[in-house]
Scaffold this active site. Structure first.
Site, PDB file in Angstrom:
ATOM      1  N   SER A 299       0.863  -1.187   0.000  1.00 50.41           N
ATOM      2  CA  SER A 299       0.000   0.000   0.000  1.00 50.41           C
ATOM      3  C   SER A 299       0.894   1.230   0.000  1.00 50.41           C
ATOM      4  CB  SER A 299      -0.879  -0.002   1.259  1.00 50.41           C
ATOM      5  OG  SER A 299      -1.524   1.234   1.457  1.00 50.41           O
TER       6      SER A 299
ATOM      7  N   TYR B  33      -1.687  -1.137  10.631  1.00 49.49           N
ATOM      8  CA  TYR B  33      -1.756  -1.259   9.177  1.00 49.49           C
ATOM      9  C   TYR B  33      -0.474  -0.739   8.532  1.00 49.49           C
ATOM     10  CZ  TYR B  33      -3.818  -0.839   4.476  1.00 49.49           C
ATOM     11  OH  TYR B  33      -4.102  -0.944   3.132  1.00 49.49           O
TER      12      TYR B  33
END
Length: 257
Positions: free
Chosen positions: A132, A145
């Site tokens: 990401s 995350y």
């Protein structure tokens, strides 16, 4: 003809990757924990097969890898796309939530890669890990995350270093992608009064992105297909950023337009 395994293949980016690989003539096994979305994706193309499995479970992934090899003839490419969890600050993250964030974002890719390595070495195949933009930057209140997505890049580099020339390993780092998961994040912005609706929320979060829009999942799928394919035959240990240019923006100069 090539055989592929895509984890987290039931929705969003994973589903788009499966559709692209199948459309290109590949046989694709998609894996995930929820049967219904997997079967819905599999129903869209005869070359896609659904298997319910937790990508962080070694025994489950051994079964999936074996089944994929049997169904496809060989396993030529693996996409470690399963992820999620870890949406809070460090101070507000308890032990259980921390473990869940690392399992969901990092262990899933590690276990998938480990269990698939034998098959990929046999086929001289390739693995793509979906990280990401959070693997390169830090968003607010996403500690677990962010750490997990950063760690995925280290995983890819270790794979590339240890298993080349038999297996290529690369990462993609998407920015905002219009998916059901991202829609939920947009709803948080809408509910908080930061945007009138989901379209306005996407416009707000991509306002300073040079392309000024979120990606479609199919655009990320195209990048993954490239990395898996022969045109990327000398690409190994790389990180391909698919974010519309967000990562090049110098935040302190935004006031200058």
């Amino acid at each position: 003809m090539s055989g592929y395994l895509v984890t987290g293949g039931g929705t969003g980016i994973g589903a788009a990757i499966a559709a692209r690989l199948a459309a290109d003539g590949g046989d694709v096994v998609i894996a995930g924990r929820r049967r219904q979305p997997l079967e819905e994706v599999a129903a869209t193309h005869p070359r896609i097969t659904a298997m319910v499995a937790d990508a962080a479970d070694g025994a489950a992934m051994r079964r999936v890898v074996d089944e994929a090899g049997e169904r496809c003839g060989s396993l030529d490419g693996v996409v470690a796309n399963a992820g999620g969890h870890g949406y809070d600050t460090i101070g507000a993250t308890g032990d259980e939530a921390w473990r869940a964030s690392l399992e969901g974002n990092l262990t899933t890719a590690f276990v998938t890669a480990r269990e698939a390595l034998g098959s990929l070495e046999a086929s001289q195949g390739s693995i793509v890990v979906v990280s990401s933009l959070s693997g390169l930057r830090a968003a607010p209140q996403t500690a677990g995350y962010t750490v997990g997505k950063h760690a995925l890049l280290g995983l890819v580099r270790s794979l590339a270093r240890d298993y080349g020339p038999r297996v290529r390993a690369n990462a993609v780092c998407p920015g905002w992608v219009r998916t059901p998961m991202a829609d939920e994040e947009m709803r948080v912005l809408v509910d908080g009064g930061g945007a009138a609706d989901i379209d306005a929320a996407y416009a707000a979060v991509t306002r300073d992105v040079p392309l000024a829009r979120p990606a479609a999942a199919e655009e990320v799928a195209g990048a993954v297909a490239f990395l898996l394919g022969p045109d990327a035959g000398y690409v190994n240990g790389a990180t391909l950023v698919v974010d519309g240019g967000a990562h090049i923006v110098d935040v302190p100069t935004l006031a200058f337009g």
